[in-house]
Design a protein around this motif. Structure first.
Motif, short mmCIF file in Angstrom:
data_model
loop_
_atom_site.label_atom_id
_atom_site.label_comp_id
_atom_site.label_asym_id
_atom_site.label_seq_id
_atom_site.Cartn_x
_atom_site.Cartn_y
_atom_site.Cartn_z
N UNK A 286 0.92 -1.09 0.02
CA UNK A 286 -0.02 -0.12 0.00
C UNK A 286 0.77 1.29 0.18
N UNK A 287 2.05 1.11 0.40
CA UNK A 287 2.86 2.41 0.34
C UNK A 287 4.08 2.11 -0.70
N UNK A 288 3.89 1.50 -1.77
CA UNK A 288 4.70 1.62 -3.01
C UNK A 288 4.17 2.59 -4.11
N UNK A 289 4.82 3.02 -4.75
CA UNK A 289 4.79 3.91 -5.95
C UNK A 289 5.40 3.37 -7.06
N UNK A 290 4.87 3.23 -8.27
CA UNK A 290 5.37 2.44 -9.49
C UNK A 290 5.52 3.77 -10.52
N UNK A 291 6.81 3.82 -11.09
CA UNK A 291 7.07 4.70 -12.08
C UNK A 291 7.65 4.15 -13.22
N UNK A 292 7.04 4.16 -14.46
CA UNK A 292 7.38 3.54 -15.70
C UNK A 292 7.55 4.35 -16.71
N UNK A 293 8.82 4.27 -17.43
CA UNK A 293 8.94 4.88 -18.63
C UNK A 293 9.59 3.89 -19.92
N UNK A 294 9.19 4.07 -20.95
CA UNK A 294 9.68 3.36 -21.86
C UNK A 294 8.74 3.48 -23.49
N UNK A 295 8.85 2.51 -24.22
CA UNK A 295 8.04 2.45 -25.35
C UNK A 295 6.76 2.28 -25.03
N UNK A 296 5.67 2.60 -25.92
CA UNK A 296 4.50 2.35 -25.67
C UNK A 296 3.70 1.13 -25.41
N UNK A 297 4.31 0.04 -26.20
CA UNK A 297 3.79 -1.06 -26.21
C UNK A 297 4.21 -1.74 -24.45
N UNK A 298 5.50 -1.51 -24.26
CA UNK A 298 5.87 -1.99 -23.08
C UNK A 298 5.12 -1.15 -21.78
N UNK A 299 4.61 0.10 -21.74
CA UNK A 299 3.97 0.75 -20.91
C UNK A 299 2.65 -0.28 -20.77
N UNK A 300 1.95 -0.31 -22.01
CA UNK A 300 0.71 -0.77 -21.87
C UNK A 300 0.81 -2.37 -21.53
N UNK A 301 1.53 -3.00 -21.66
CA UNK A 301 1.99 -4.51 -20.94
C UNK A 301 2.12 -4.31 -19.57
N UNK A 302 2.86 -3.62 -19.12
CA UNK A 302 3.17 -3.42 -17.70
C UNK A 302 2.12 -2.81 -16.87
N UNK A 303 1.32 -2.05 -17.47
CA UNK A 303 0.33 -1.42 -16.89
C UNK A 303 -1.01 -2.60 -16.41
N UNK A 304 -1.24 -3.40 -17.68
CA UNK A 304 -1.95 -4.61 -17.34
C UNK A 304 -1.55 -5.62 -16.42
N UNK A 305 -0.23 -5.91 -16.35
CA UNK A 305 0.58 -6.62 -15.43
C UNK A 305 0.18 -6.24 -14.07
N UNK A 306 0.67 -4.91 -13.63
CA UNK A 306 0.42 -4.34 -12.43
C UNK A 306 -1.15 -4.43 -11.83
N UNK A 307 -2.09 -4.30 -13.00
CA UNK A 307 -3.40 -4.12 -12.72
C UNK A 307 -3.68 -5.85 -12.21
N UNK A 308 -3.08 -6.63 -12.99
CA UNK A 308 -3.54 -8.11 -12.62
C UNK A 308 -2.87 -8.53 -11.15
#
Length: 322
Positions: A286-308
Protein backbone atom coordinates in the motif's frame (compact mmCIF):
# COMPACT_ATOMS: atom_id res chain seq x y z
CA UNK A 1 14.57 12.37 -29.33
CA UNK A 2 11.08 13.85 -29.37
CA UNK A 3 8.67 12.38 -26.89
CA UNK A 4 5.07 12.52 -25.76
CA UNK A 5 3.59 11.88 -22.36
CA UNK A 6 0.51 9.79 -21.67
CA UNK A 7 -0.89 9.35 -18.18
CA UNK A 8 -3.35 7.18 -16.39
CA UNK A 9 -6.77 8.79 -16.10
CA UNK A 10 -6.84 9.78 -12.44
CA UNK A 11 -5.28 12.10 -9.92
CA UNK A 12 -3.65 11.35 -6.57
CA UNK A 13 -6.05 12.44 -3.81
CA UNK A 14 -3.69 14.56 -1.75
CA UNK A 15 -3.63 18.18 -0.68
CA UNK A 16 -3.10 20.70 -3.41
CA UNK A 17 0.17 22.56 -3.07
CA UNK A 18 0.99 26.09 -4.13
CA UNK A 19 1.18 26.91 -7.80
CA UNK A 20 4.58 26.86 -9.50
CA UNK A 21 6.34 30.16 -10.03
CA UNK A 22 5.77 31.72 -13.42
CA UNK A 23 8.50 33.72 -15.13
CA UNK A 24 8.36 35.90 -18.24
CA UNK A 25 9.17 34.10 -21.46
CA UNK A 26 12.23 35.16 -23.46
CA UNK A 27 11.44 37.14 -26.60
CA UNK A 28 13.96 35.12 -28.58
CA UNK A 29 11.60 32.17 -29.00
CA UNK A 30 7.86 31.93 -29.77
CA UNK A 31 5.56 31.32 -26.81
CA UNK A 32 2.85 28.70 -26.51
CA UNK A 33 -0.72 29.43 -25.51
CA UNK A 34 -1.37 29.67 -21.80
CA UNK A 35 -1.88 26.35 -20.03
CA UNK A 36 -4.19 25.72 -17.11
CA UNK A 37 -2.41 23.48 -14.63
CA UNK A 38 -3.69 21.81 -11.47
CA UNK A 39 -0.88 20.77 -9.16
CA UNK A 40 -1.65 17.60 -7.25
CA UNK A 41 0.62 16.33 -4.45
CA UNK A 42 4.36 16.47 -4.03
CA UNK A 43 4.86 13.34 -6.06
CA UNK A 44 3.60 14.12 -9.55
CA UNK A 45 1.30 16.03 -11.81
CA UNK A 46 -1.42 13.83 -13.29
CA UNK A 47 -3.39 14.93 -16.32
CA UNK A 48 -5.77 13.20 -18.69
CA UNK A 49 -4.70 13.46 -22.31
CA UNK A 50 -7.23 12.60 -24.99
CA UNK A 51 -6.27 10.52 -27.99
CA UNK A 52 -5.48 12.70 -30.99
CA UNK A 53 -5.71 11.15 -34.43
CA UNK A 54 -3.92 12.77 -37.31
CA UNK A 55 -2.47 11.73 -40.63
CA UNK A 56 0.54 13.92 -39.88
CA UNK A 57 2.99 12.87 -37.20
CA UNK A 58 2.82 15.37 -34.35
CA UNK A 59 5.96 17.09 -33.13
CA UNK A 60 7.09 17.42 -29.54
CA UNK A 61 5.30 20.71 -28.83
CA UNK A 62 2.00 19.37 -30.17
CA UNK A 63 2.22 16.10 -28.25
CA UNK A 64 2.94 17.89 -25.00
CA UNK A 65 0.63 20.89 -25.45
CA UNK A 66 -1.50 19.82 -22.47
CA UNK A 67 1.43 19.15 -20.17
CA UNK A 68 2.74 21.50 -17.51
CA UNK A 69 5.40 23.95 -18.71
CA UNK A 70 7.32 26.67 -17.00
CA UNK A 71 7.21 30.03 -18.76
CA UNK A 72 10.89 30.76 -18.38
CA UNK A 73 13.25 29.96 -21.27
CA UNK A 74 16.89 29.95 -20.18
CA UNK A 75 20.10 30.15 -22.13
CA UNK A 76 22.49 27.21 -21.69
CA UNK A 77 26.02 26.43 -22.87
CA UNK A 78 27.36 22.96 -23.64
CA UNK A 79 30.23 22.27 -21.22
CA UNK A 80 30.68 18.54 -21.74
CA UNK A 81 29.99 15.85 -24.37
CA UNK A 82 30.60 12.13 -23.82
CA UNK A 83 29.50 8.92 -25.52
CA UNK A 84 27.20 7.10 -23.11
CA UNK A 85 26.87 4.27 -25.64
CA UNK A 86 27.45 3.74 -29.36
CA UNK A 87 24.18 5.54 -30.13
CA UNK A 88 23.70 7.87 -27.14
CA UNK A 89 25.52 11.12 -26.37
CA UNK A 90 25.49 12.62 -22.90
CA UNK A 91 25.47 16.42 -22.72
CA UNK A 92 26.44 18.61 -19.78
CA UNK A 93 24.84 22.03 -19.93
CA UNK A 94 25.79 25.04 -17.83
CA UNK A 95 22.84 27.24 -16.87
CA UNK A 96 23.48 30.61 -15.24
CA UNK A 97 19.82 31.57 -14.70
CA UNK A 98 19.10 30.99 -10.99
CA UNK A 99 15.35 30.92 -11.70
CA UNK A 100 15.76 27.77 -13.81
CA UNK A 101 14.68 24.74 -11.72
CA UNK A 102 13.25 21.29 -12.36
CA UNK A 103 11.91 18.24 -10.55
CA UNK A 104 13.41 14.77 -10.93
CA UNK A 105 11.69 13.11 -13.90
CA UNK A 106 10.83 16.21 -15.93
CA UNK A 107 11.98 17.08 -19.46
CA UNK A 108 13.08 20.16 -21.35
CA UNK A 109 12.04 21.83 -24.56
CA UNK A 110 15.37 22.08 -26.41
CA UNK A 111 15.78 25.16 -28.63
CA UNK A 112 18.65 25.24 -31.14
CA UNK A 113 19.55 28.49 -32.97
CA UNK A 114 18.85 28.14 -36.68
CA UNK A 115 16.69 25.01 -36.28
CA UNK A 116 12.93 25.54 -36.23
CA UNK A 117 12.08 22.11 -34.77
CA UNK A 118 12.01 22.06 -30.96
CA UNK A 119 13.40 18.94 -29.28
CA UNK A 120 12.03 17.24 -26.19
CA UNK A 121 14.51 15.42 -23.94
CA UNK A 122 14.15 14.04 -20.43
CA UNK A 123 16.69 15.30 -17.90
CA UNK A 124 18.95 12.51 -16.63
CA UNK A 125 20.72 14.41 -13.84
CA UNK A 126 19.53 15.26 -10.34
CA UNK A 127 18.01 18.55 -9.20
CA UNK A 128 20.83 18.62 -6.64
CA UNK A 129 23.48 18.90 -9.37
CA UNK A 130 21.72 21.96 -10.77
CA UNK A 131 21.38 23.54 -7.32
CA UNK A 132 25.04 22.99 -6.43
CA UNK A 133 26.84 23.44 -9.77
CA UNK A 134 24.24 24.97 -12.15
CA UNK A 135 24.71 21.89 -14.38
CA UNK A 136 22.03 19.83 -16.13
CA UNK A 137 22.57 16.63 -18.14
CA UNK A 138 20.76 15.04 -21.07
CA UNK A 139 21.37 11.67 -22.75
CA UNK A 140 20.18 11.74 -26.37
CA UNK A 141 19.94 8.78 -28.73
CA UNK A 142 20.81 9.31 -32.39
CA UNK A 143 17.88 9.74 -34.78
CA UNK A 144 17.29 11.76 -37.93
CA UNK A 145 14.98 14.07 -35.98
CA UNK A 146 16.64 17.50 -36.40
CA UNK A 147 17.40 18.26 -32.69
CA UNK A 148 18.85 14.78 -32.02
CA UNK A 149 20.72 14.83 -35.32
CA UNK A 150 22.23 18.22 -34.45
CA UNK A 151 23.40 16.95 -31.06
CA UNK A 152 25.16 14.00 -32.69
CA UNK A 153 26.64 15.77 -35.71
CA UNK A 154 27.10 19.50 -34.98
CA UNK A 155 26.96 20.13 -31.24
CA UNK A 156 30.31 21.08 -29.72
CA UNK A 157 31.75 22.48 -26.51
CA UNK A 158 30.49 26.04 -25.93
CA UNK A 159 27.52 25.57 -28.30
CA UNK A 160 24.66 27.74 -27.03
CA UNK A 161 21.07 26.51 -26.81
CA UNK A 162 18.00 27.39 -24.76
CA UNK A 163 15.87 25.24 -22.44
CA UNK A 164 12.38 25.30 -20.95
CA UNK A 165 11.27 22.80 -18.30
CA UNK A 166 8.04 20.84 -18.62
CA UNK A 167 6.40 17.57 -17.72
CA UNK A 168 3.91 16.01 -15.35
CA UNK A 169 6.00 12.96 -14.48
CA UNK A 170 8.23 13.49 -11.46
CA UNK A 171 9.05 12.55 -7.88
CA UNK A 172 9.41 15.49 -5.49
CA UNK A 173 8.53 14.55 -1.88
CA UNK A 174 8.40 17.20 0.82
CA UNK A 175 9.51 16.87 4.48
CA UNK A 176 5.95 16.42 5.76
CA UNK A 177 4.95 13.70 3.28
CA UNK A 178 4.50 10.08 4.31
CA UNK A 179 7.40 7.76 3.43
CA UNK A 180 6.96 5.65 0.30
CA UNK A 181 8.82 2.89 -1.48
CA UNK A 182 9.50 3.24 -5.19
CA UNK A 183 9.65 0.73 -8.00
CA UNK A 184 11.12 2.25 -11.16
CA UNK A 185 10.73 0.36 -14.46
CA UNK A 186 12.66 1.51 -17.53
CA UNK A 187 12.85 0.35 -21.13
CA UNK A 188 15.74 1.50 -23.35
CA UNK A 189 16.30 5.27 -23.27
CA UNK A 190 13.25 5.48 -21.00
CA UNK A 191 15.85 5.22 -18.24
CA UNK A 192 16.56 8.95 -18.50
CA UNK A 193 13.85 10.40 -16.21
CA UNK A 194 14.06 7.38 -13.91
CA UNK A 195 17.81 7.82 -13.51
CA UNK A 196 17.15 11.43 -12.51
CA UNK A 197 14.65 10.16 -9.93
CA UNK A 198 17.15 7.54 -8.71
CA UNK A 199 19.84 10.19 -8.26
CA UNK A 200 17.34 12.36 -6.36
CA UNK A 201 16.53 9.39 -4.12
CA UNK A 202 20.25 9.00 -3.41
CA UNK A 203 20.41 12.69 -2.47
CA UNK A 204 17.43 12.24 -0.14
CA UNK A 205 19.12 9.27 1.55
CA UNK A 206 22.31 11.30 1.88
CA UNK A 207 20.45 14.22 3.47
CA UNK A 208 18.56 11.85 5.75
CA UNK A 209 21.70 10.40 7.32
CA UNK A 210 22.39 12.09 10.63
CA UNK A 211 19.29 14.28 10.51
CA UNK A 212 16.17 13.86 12.61
CA UNK A 213 14.04 16.07 10.38
CA UNK A 214 13.37 15.93 6.66
CA UNK A 215 11.73 13.45 4.34
CA UNK A 216 12.25 9.78 5.28
CA UNK A 217 12.91 8.04 1.96
CA UNK A 218 11.91 4.40 1.64
CA UNK A 219 13.64 1.81 -0.53
CA UNK A 220 13.94 2.12 -4.31
CA UNK A 221 14.06 -0.79 -6.75
CA UNK A 222 14.99 -0.28 -10.40
CA UNK A 223 14.13 -2.74 -13.16
CA UNK A 224 15.87 -1.76 -16.37
CA UNK A 225 15.42 -3.60 -19.66
CA UNK A 226 17.42 -3.20 -22.89
CA UNK A 227 18.42 -5.33 -25.86
CA UNK A 228 21.89 -6.02 -24.44
CA UNK A 229 24.28 -4.77 -21.78
CA UNK A 230 25.99 -2.35 -24.17
CA UNK A 231 22.69 -0.45 -24.40
CA UNK A 232 22.22 -0.22 -20.63
CA UNK A 233 22.87 3.48 -20.01
CA UNK A 234 24.40 4.70 -16.73
CA UNK A 235 25.11 1.12 -15.61
CA UNK A 236 28.36 2.02 -13.83
CA UNK A 237 26.65 4.93 -12.07
CA UNK A 238 23.78 2.67 -11.03
CA UNK A 239 26.17 0.06 -9.62
CA UNK A 240 27.86 2.87 -7.70
CA UNK A 241 24.54 3.94 -6.18
CA UNK A 242 23.81 0.37 -5.09
CA UNK A 243 27.22 0.17 -3.42
CA UNK A 244 26.77 3.54 -1.74
CA UNK A 245 23.28 2.73 -0.40
CA UNK A 246 23.14 -1.05 0.14
CA UNK A 247 19.61 -2.32 0.72
CA UNK A 248 18.16 1.14 0.04
CA UNK A 249 18.81 1.25 -3.72
CA UNK A 250 18.79 -1.99 -5.74
CA UNK A 251 18.66 -2.78 -9.44
CA UNK A 252 17.90 -5.68 -11.75
CA UNK A 253 19.06 -5.34 -15.36
CA UNK A 254 17.15 -7.34 -18.00
CA UNK A 255 18.54 -8.06 -21.48
CA UNK A 256 16.42 -9.50 -24.28
CA UNK A 257 18.91 -10.00 -27.13
CA UNK A 258 22.27 -10.59 -25.48
CA UNK A 259 24.75 -12.37 -27.78
CA UNK A 260 28.10 -11.64 -26.07
CA UNK A 261 29.33 -12.69 -22.64
CA UNK A 262 28.17 -10.50 -19.75
CA UNK A 263 31.02 -8.89 -17.81
CA UNK A 264 31.74 -10.19 -14.32
CA UNK A 265 30.77 -6.94 -12.60
CA UNK A 266 27.28 -6.96 -14.12
CA UNK A 267 26.57 -10.71 -13.99
CA UNK A 268 25.02 -10.78 -10.48
CA UNK A 269 22.52 -8.11 -11.49
CA UNK A 270 21.53 -9.26 -15.01
CA UNK A 271 18.62 -11.49 -16.02
CA UNK A 272 18.15 -12.63 -19.60
CA UNK A 273 14.52 -12.11 -20.61
CA UNK A 274 11.80 -9.54 -20.11
CA UNK A 275 10.60 -8.13 -16.81
CA UNK A 276 7.94 -10.56 -15.56
CA UNK A 277 5.02 -10.69 -13.16
CA UNK A 278 7.12 -12.82 -10.82
CA UNK A 279 9.75 -10.07 -10.65
CA UNK A 280 7.24 -7.42 -9.63
CA UNK A 281 4.61 -9.10 -7.48
CA UNK A 282 6.81 -9.19 -4.37
CA UNK A 283 6.87 -5.38 -4.29
CA UNK A 284 3.11 -4.85 -4.15
CA UNK A 285 2.20 -2.90 -1.00
CA UNK A 286 0.00 0.00 0.00
CA UNK A 287 2.98 2.35 0.40
CA UNK A 288 4.66 1.61 -2.96
CA UNK A 289 4.59 3.95 -5.96
CA UNK A 290 5.39 2.67 -9.46
CA UNK A 291 7.10 4.84 -12.09
CA UNK A 292 7.42 3.48 -15.64
CA UNK A 293 9.05 4.97 -18.74
CA UNK A 294 9.65 3.27 -22.07
CA UNK A 295 8.10 2.48 -25.46
CA UNK A 296 4.28 2.49 -25.64
CA UNK A 297 3.88 -1.32 -26.04
CA UNK A 298 5.99 -1.87 -22.92
CA UNK A 299 3.93 0.63 -20.93
CA UNK A 300 0.66 -0.97 -21.98
CA UNK A 301 1.89 -4.47 -21.15
CA UNK A 302 3.25 -3.48 -17.74
CA UNK A 303 0.14 -1.48 -16.86
CA UNK A 304 -2.01 -4.57 -17.43
CA UNK A 305 0.45 -6.72 -15.50
CA UNK A 306 0.42 -4.38 -12.49
CA UNK A 307 -3.37 -4.27 -12.54
CA UNK A 308 -3.48 -8.08 -12.57
CA UNK A 309 -1.25 -8.36 -9.49
CA UNK A 310 -3.34 -5.89 -7.52
CA UNK A 311 -1.47 -2.59 -7.82
CA UNK A 312 -3.95 0.31 -7.37
CA UNK A 313 -4.19 2.46 -10.49
CA UNK A 314 -3.55 5.63 -8.50
CA UNK A 315 -0.11 4.32 -7.52
CA UNK A 316 1.12 3.93 -11.11
CA UNK A 317 2.65 6.81 -13.08
CA UNK A 318 4.08 6.49 -16.54
CA UNK A 319 5.53 8.31 -19.50
CA UNK A 320 5.58 6.94 -23.04
CA UNK A 321 8.46 7.58 -25.42
CA UNK A 322 7.82 7.57 -29.13
Amino acid sequence: MAHATIYVGFTVPQLLRGASRIFPTSRIFPTRSALVVLRHSAFCYCTVNGTIKSKRKMDHLERTANNFRQEVISQAKVCGITNESETVKRLRLAIANKDFTFKAGQWVDFFIPGISVVGGFSICSSPGLLEQERILELAVKYTVHPPAHWIHTECALDSEVALRVGGDFFFDPQPGDSPVKLVLIAGGVGINPLFSILLHIADLHGCQEGKANGYKMGTAKLYYSAKNTSELLFKKNILGLMNAFPGKITCHFHVTQQSSQICEELQPHVTEGRISEKDLEEHVSKDTLWYICGPPPMIESLSKLLSNIGVPRNCVFFEKWW
